[in-house]
Write an enzyme that holds these catalytic residues in place. Structure first.
Site, short mmCIF file in Angstrom:
data_model
loop_
_atom_site.label_atom_id
_atom_site.label_comp_id
_atom_site.label_asym_id
_atom_site.label_seq_id
_atom_site.Cartn_x
_atom_site.Cartn_y
_atom_site.Cartn_z
N TYR A 166 0.91 -1.12 -0.11
CA TYR A 166 -0.08 -0.09 -0.11
C TYR A 166 0.83 1.18 0.16
O TYR A 166 1.72 1.47 0.71
CB TYR A 166 -0.91 0.12 1.16
CG TYR A 166 -2.08 -0.99 1.28
CD1 TYR A 166 -2.32 -1.73 -0.29
CD2 TYR A 166 -2.77 -1.29 2.21
CE1 TYR A 166 -3.45 -2.59 0.01
CE2 TYR A 166 -4.03 -2.26 2.17
CZ TYR A 166 -4.15 -2.88 1.18
OH TYR A 166 -5.14 -3.81 1.01
N PHE A 178 -22.05 -3.93 -13.84
CA PHE A 178 -23.42 -3.53 -13.57
C PHE A 178 -23.92 -2.57 -14.97
O PHE A 178 -22.88 -1.64 -15.05
CB PHE A 178 -23.96 -2.99 -12.31
CG PHE A 178 -24.07 -4.17 -11.34
CD1 PHE A 178 -23.22 -5.16 -11.30
CD2 PHE A 178 -25.06 -4.23 -10.75
CE1 PHE A 178 -23.17 -6.19 -10.39
CE2 PHE A 178 -25.50 -5.14 -9.72
CZ PHE A 178 -24.59 -6.34 -9.62
N1 LIG Z 1 -7.39 -7.93 0.68
C1 LIG Z 1 -7.53 -7.13 -0.51
O1 LIG Z 1 -7.29 -7.82 -1.73
C2 LIG Z 1 -7.79 -5.60 -0.53
C3 LIG Z 1 -8.28 -5.07 -1.71
C4 LIG Z 1 -8.74 -3.60 -1.57
C5 LIG Z 1 -8.86 -3.00 -0.40
N2 LIG Z 1 -8.31 -3.83 0.66
C6 LIG Z 1 -8.53 -3.08 1.83
O2 LIG Z 1 -9.86 -2.63 2.31
C7 LIG Z 1 -10.05 -1.41 2.40
C8 LIG Z 1 -11.22 -0.45 2.07
O3 LIG Z 1 -11.29 -0.89 0.66
P1 LIG Z 1 -11.87 0.37 -0.15
O4 LIG Z 1 -11.10 1.53 0.00
O5 LIG Z 1 -11.83 -0.12 -1.65
O6 LIG Z 1 -13.40 0.49 -0.03
P2 LIG Z 1 -14.27 1.32 0.40
O7 LIG Z 1 -14.43 1.69 1.94
O8 LIG Z 1 -15.77 0.64 -0.01
O9 LIG Z 1 -14.19 2.74 -0.34
C9 LIG Z 1 -13.42 3.82 0.07
C10 LIG Z 1 -13.43 4.75 -1.10
O10 LIG Z 1 -14.76 5.16 -1.43
C11 LIG Z 1 -14.96 6.61 -1.45
N3 LIG Z 1 -16.25 6.78 -0.78
C12 LIG Z 1 -17.01 6.06 -0.07
N4 LIG Z 1 -18.17 6.55 0.26
C13 LIG Z 1 -18.18 7.57 -0.69
C14 LIG Z 1 -19.25 8.43 -1.10
N5 LIG Z 1 -20.54 8.34 -0.44
N6 LIG Z 1 -18.89 9.34 -2.03
C15 LIG Z 1 -17.81 9.66 -2.36
N7 LIG Z 1 -16.85 8.63 -2.21
C16 LIG Z 1 -16.96 7.69 -1.43
C17 LIG Z 1 -13.56 6.99 -0.40
O11 LIG Z 1 -13.52 8.17 -0.50
P3 LIG Z 1 -13.03 9.20 0.64
O12 LIG Z 1 -11.74 8.77 1.03
O13 LIG Z 1 -13.22 10.61 0.37
O14 LIG Z 1 -13.98 8.85 1.66
C18 LIG Z 1 -12.74 6.01 -0.73
O15 LIG Z 1 -12.01 6.57 -1.84
C19 LIG Z 1 -8.63 -0.73 1.84
O16 LIG Z 1 -8.12 0.51 2.56
C20 LIG Z 1 -7.60 -1.75 2.21
O17 LIG Z 1 -7.02 -1.75 3.53
C21 LIG Z 1 -7.95 -5.10 0.62
#
Ligand SMILES: NC(=O)c1ccc[n+]([C@@H]2O[C@H](COP(=O)([O-])OP(=O)(O)OC[C@H]3O[C@@H](n4cnc5c(N)ncnc54)[C@H](OP(=O)(O)O)[C@@H]3O)[C@@H](O)[C@H]2O)c1
Length: 285
Positions: free
Chosen positions: A36, A206
């Site tokens: 990361y 989708f």
């Molecule tokens: N194990 C794996 O393979 C894997 C893969 C991917 C991720 N991960 C882990 O999972 C964590 C979460 O993943 P993720 O970040 O994809 O998940 P998420 O929490 O579903 O998405 C967060 C992202 O969506 C944006 N967002 C959320 N709600 C919003 C809204 N209402 N309007 C505009 N933007 C919005 C956030 O922006 P803001 O920052 O502005 O809120 C941020 O960029 C990662 O940080 C990582 O630690 C693991």
């Protein structure tokens, strides 16, 4: 995974603000990986802990390894997964150094290496636990068969499987992953839990029509429960009896605080199915 942004001073401050907001709001589990921000996320987290006097005992730190980017460590090498013993041990050393800690609370194998030798990988995990560098081990993006295979060679329980779960991607619900977690007492963690609402989830196919249908139902439920529509998405994940822990990836303090509302909703069984029907476009048979 986004806290270091482009690693500019502005991005780094934004990341630190997010960590402080999460800490003050009562979040105690922070999810990292060696890749990361190319290692900057782990470094920044250590810096924030020091700046804001967040003690090691009050946080649970996860890190992962196994994903190797193209051209690393030298040019010409392909993108690949790697669960070889030496690579795992070296990667954890790097994470501990960047995080400025002696141990990880949880160490996950990031994405299954199709070529992994389960005996060798299990040996690496055992070494990490025996040396005290890792308290608990788990996996990520493992199918039930892959989990079973590795667990069959490990004497310690693999306590977590971190997989993608959101309104667009319900594979874990359908392919036995969540059933296996419940059967064996493994904690499922959901990555990209609200991404399915805010932006297209990974590999999302989708149509606009599908998205519009989902949004209508999310908005209806948002009004019913007096929360933002993406908070409904978290409640939908939390409703599952496997006890899924959503890994919220927001770096916006207000959103980090607001996400906690999902824990207070008394989310109804019927609403879970209404949203499931909206994402499927058909009712259950
Ligand atoms: N194990 C794996 O393979 C894997 C893969 C991917 C991720 N991960 C882990 O999972 C964590 C979460 O993943 P993720 O970040 O994809 O998940 P998420 O929490 O579903 O998405 C967060 C992202 O969506 C944006 N967002 C959320 N709600 C919003 C809204 N209402 N309007 C505009 N933007 C919005 C956030 O922006 P803001 O920052 O502005 O809120 C941020 O960029 C990662 O940080 C990582 O630690 C693991």
């Amino acid at each position: 995974m986004r806290i270091s942004g482009d690693n500019s001073p502005e991005s780094r401050q934004r990341g630190k603000d997010a960590i402080l907001a999460a800490h003050e709001a009562g979040y105690n589990h922070f999810d990292h990986a060696d890749i990361y921000g190319g290692g900057h996320c782990e470094e920044l987290f250590a810096e924030a802990m020091s700046d804001y006097a967040i003690t090691r005992e009050c946080v649970l730190i996860t890190s992962k390894c196994g994903v190797r980017f193209k051209d690393t460590p030298s040019e010409g090498l392909p993108a690949r997964y790697d669960f070889s013993k030496q690579y795992i041990l070296d990667s954890v050393e790097g994470s501990l150094r960047r995080l400025k800690t002696d141990y990880l609370d949880l160490f996950l194998l990031h994405r299954p290496d199709y070529l992994f030798n389960p005996d060798e990988t299990a040996e690496a995990l055992q070494d990490l636990v025996d040396s005290g560098k890792v308290r608990h081990c788990g996996v990520s993006n493992f199918k039930p068969s892959q989990y079973r295979l590795l667990q069959s060679r490990c004497s310690m329980p693999l306590i977590v499987n971190q997989v993608e779960v959101n309104i667009h991607n319900v594979d874990a619900l359908l392919d036995g992953t969540l059933d296996q977690c419940q059967e064996l007492g493994v904690t499922p963690q959901a990555w990209c839990p609200i991404g399915g609402v805010a932006y297209p989830a990974w590999g999302n196919t989708f149509t606009q029509e599908d998205e519009a249908r989902i949004k209508v139902e999310l908005d209806r439920q948002a009004e019913k429960y007096s929360v933002e529509n993406w908070v409904v998405m978290l409640a939908w994940i939390l409703k599952h009896p496997a006890g899924i822990l959503p890994i919220v990836g927001s770096t916006t303090p207000e959103r980090i605080r607001t996400a906690k509302k999902s824990l207070e909703i008394n989310y109804e069984h019927e609403d879970w199915y209404r949203l499931f029907e909206a994402r499927n476009g058909v009712q259950v048979p």
